[in-house]
Design a protein around this motif. Structure first.
Motif, PDB file in Angstrom:
ATOM      1  N   ARG A 179       0.829  -1.211   0.000  1.00 43.20           N
ATOM      2  CA  ARG A 179       0.000   0.000   0.000  1.00 43.20           C
ATOM      3  C   ARG A 179       0.859   1.254   0.000  1.00 43.20           C
ATOM      4  O   ARG A 179       0.531   2.236  -0.661  1.00 43.20           O
ATOM      5  N   GLN A 180       1.949   1.217   0.753  1.00 42.04           N
ATOM      6  CA  GLN A 180       2.780   2.418   0.832  1.00 42.04           C
ATOM      7  C   GLN A 180       3.640   2.584  -0.412  1.00 42.04           C
ATOM      8  O   GLN A 180       3.858   3.698  -0.869  1.00 42.04           O
ATOM      9  N   LEU A 181       4.109   1.465  -0.972  1.00 36.97           N
ATOM     10  CA  LEU A 181       4.947   1.562  -2.173  1.00 36.97           C
ATOM     11  C   LEU A 181       4.183   2.222  -3.308  1.00 36.97           C
ATOM     12  O   LEU A 181       4.736   3.009  -4.077  1.00 36.97           O
ATOM     13  N   ASN A 205       1.528   4.190  -3.030  1.00 40.76           N
ATOM     14  CA  ASN A 205       0.913   5.459  -2.672  1.00 40.76           C
ATOM     15  C   ASN A 205       1.340   6.541  -3.676  1.00 40.76           C
ATOM     16  O   ASN A 205       2.359   6.386  -4.333  1.00 40.76           O
ATOM     17  N   ASP A 243       2.648   9.343  -3.118  1.00 46.16           N
ATOM     18  CA  ASP A 243       3.983   9.818  -2.723  1.00 46.16           C
ATOM     19  C   ASP A 243       4.948   8.662  -2.509  1.00 46.16           C
ATOM     20  O   ASP A 243       5.986   8.828  -1.885  1.00 46.16           O
TER      21      ASP A 243
END
Lengths: 297, 294
Positions: A125-127, A129, A131
């Motif tokens: 999920r963060q990769l 995102n 940003d």
């Protein structure tokens, strides 16, 4: 007679935990699920027989059912071939004589081991995102990456990439299969001046066919069943715009968020039939392209 | 080329071949190194992010934190109403009991299938193999209703008891394959000496099957530790949560400003798996190549 009895007794004694489990947790539930799929059931009130209504509604009116099918099929038919091609490519690069093969094998396999973990889903999920890391890499090349997770055009691709990242287990199986191909065949082909492409299609693919088939069936079944990644990345609902509405996510929501247990059971049966059908198709067609060593006359 | 002898031609051919092999080896290593860096980068990035201040995590490809925020781990550990001490303990209880249950009950069934004769064996074996294909989602709802009626929801029983009933056919299959390779004469000799089937299982088959048992135990550990759907369905009280469920609450509660602590807990959640992987790497890789486990 007594000896016969004793022999059977031992067998069934050792089998008894499995037998109990088989009836209580496999066959019983499968039949129960078939029955429930013809009912309306919300756990609180007893199941109410409604015949084929669940299936009729599903096919005729349930847009989300069709959407879930579309998402799941896209995922399976894009991610599985890509993953297998990648796995085979890496396995071939890892052939005999490569130094530090143990290291590579371990590194490539590690993501598969972590594949089901929520930590990896959160990481993904963060990769992806806006940003996140992926867009930062694209920015290095002057590209402006999209909102991967909130744009329904791209969100499924993040999960396809996640599936590809976990190519380690089919790769290890390919590696074992490649080891079993006799080296003399390649040497003979080289004497006949066959190039790498020719050698690949004339020797590697046919001799590896049983392994390719095994990996294909296994990965396909796994892909149809995948749940955690889609659940976490879509926030549990299949969002955005149901673009991550995997069949299993839809089933979970119907059963445990809306307590439509009868309808969810019908969905489960559809999934079972789809998986059985595709496995059967794979087996049927396999006789045209998979030849086992010991079959040849 | 009249001046070359056959030996010279052969020599030149060998040299050309060696040169080509060297070049292809270099290309392969470049490809493999690049691929492994891509493979491992996300995990290293997660580790690095777990030590960074929040404002450095996004839009930042660099791995080295400007200052090490060790307190992320402390904050993450205590960020939820229940501390991670409880979650790790819960996961440990469920996982250890599941592993024990899987190894015992699956090896029982495998011993029956591989080494004992009894009526109906072929049929049961075929049925066992068929259960390999059934998606868990089909049995999930009736199992849930069963456990609900038994009053087992919100306990660990639905997660543990099935493991003692040889629920995972994969492990049975793996062990059957292994047991079949052991020489039959062992059982026969023991039988003549008057050993009971249980004695044979315990004193002969088990000690010789350590690799198969260990493979099953390791995979059972990893899968149970990572399991998300089971706990999601059966556990509602946060004090009962396993680690994956706790991580999920992290993102669904107010995870907005707590990226560092979230990654810190994500890293800790995979530490047991990483340790197992490092210690048993060879065994795991052999197990998968042989059996096609996940």
């Amino acid at each position: 007679m007594q000896k016969f009895l004793r022999k059977n007794l031992a067998g069934y004694a050792f089998l008894s935990p499995w037998l109990i489990g088989f009836f209580l947790l496999a066959i019983g539930p499968i039949l129960a699920s078939l029955y429930l799929s013809f009912t309306k059931y919300n756990v609180v009130r007893p199941p109410q027989w409604i015949g084929l209504d669940n299936y009729m509604y599903m096919v005729q009116f349930d847009q989300r059912f069709w959407k879930a099918l579309q998402v799941t099929f896209t995922f399976v038919f894009v991610s599985v071939p890509l993953k297998l091609i990648f796995a085979l490519g890496v396995a071939m690069a890892l052939d005999k004589g490569i130094r530090a093969i143990g290291w590579y094998r371990a590194l490539f396999y590690l993501p598969s081991i972590l594949g089901g973990s929520i930590a990896v889903a959160i990481l993904w999920r963060q990769l992806f995102n806006y940003d996140g890391v992926i867009n930062s890499v694209l920015r290095l090349f002057g590209l402006d990456g999209p909102y991967w997770l909130s744009d329904p055009r791209y969100s499924l691709w993040t999960l396809i990439v996640l599936a590809m990242w976990q190519f380690g287990s089919p790769m290890l199986i390919f590696l074992a299969g490649l080891r079993a191909i006799p080296q003399e065949l390649y040497e003979a082909a080289e004497i006949d001046a066959a190039g790498p492409v020719r050698k690949f299609f004339a020797i590697t693919v046919p001799l590896l066919a049983p392994v390719i088939f095994f990996n294909l069936v296994l990965q396909m079944i796994e892909a149809f069943k995948s749940f955690s990644g889609a659940f976490i990345i879509s926030g549990g609902s299949g969002a955005p715009l149901d673009s991550l509405l995997f069949f299993t996510v839809y089933l979970y929501n119907e059963a445990f968020s809306f307590l439509r247990m009868g309808y969810a059971s019908a969905l489960a049966w559809v999934l079972l039939v789809i998986i059985a059908l595709f496995t059967a198709i794979a087996f049927w067609t396999s006789k045209y392209w998979v030849h086992y060593e010991n079959e040849r006359g | 080329m009249p001046t070359q002898t056959t030996a010279e031609i052969a020599q030149a051919y060998r040299e050309a071949k060696a040169r080509r092999a060297r070049r292809s080896a270099v290309l392969k290593h470049i490809f493999l190194i690049a691929t492994s860096l891509i493979m491992i980068y996300p995990l290293v990035w997660m580790l690095a992010s777990s030590l960074k201040p929040d404002n450095q995590i996004f839009g930042n490809l660099g791995l080295w934190p400007s200052q090490f925020q060790w307190q992320n781990y402390w904050e993450g550990w205590n960020a939820l109403p229940v501390s991670f001490t409880t979650f790790f303990w819960n996961s440990t209880v469920v996982t250890v009991l599941s592993v024990i249950g899987n190894v015992i009950s699956c090896s029982f069934a495998a011993y029956a299938f591989a080494r004992l004769e009894f009526t109906g064996k072929t049929m049961w074996f075929a049925l066992m193999m068929m259960t390999l294909m059934i998606p868990y989602h089909v049995v999930l709802i009736p199992q849930y209703i069963l456990f609900l009626n038994l009053g087992w929801v919100d306990t660990y029983l639905p997660l543990i008891v099935p493991r003692f009933l040889a629920g995972d056919a994969f492990f049975i299959f793996l062990m059957v394959q292994f047991f079949r390779q052991l020489p039959r004469e062992l059982d026969e000799a023991a039988m003549i000496d008057g050993c009971s089937p249980f004695k044979i299982y315990w004193a002969i088959i088990m000690p010789l099957s350590v690799p198969a048992m260990a493979t099953a135990a390791i995979f059972s550990f990893i899968w149970t530790w990572e399991d998300f759907l089971g706990p999601l369905v059966y556990l509602n009280d946060m004090a009962d949560y396993t680690v994956p469920l706790a991580l999920r609450s992290f993102i669904s509660s107010d995870g907005v400003s707590q990226y560092g602590p979230m990654f810190a807990m994500s890293i800790l959640s995979i530490v047991p798996i990483l340790l197992f992987f490092l210690i048993f790497q060879r065994l795991i890789i052999r197990g998968i190549a042989m059996s096609g486990l996940k």
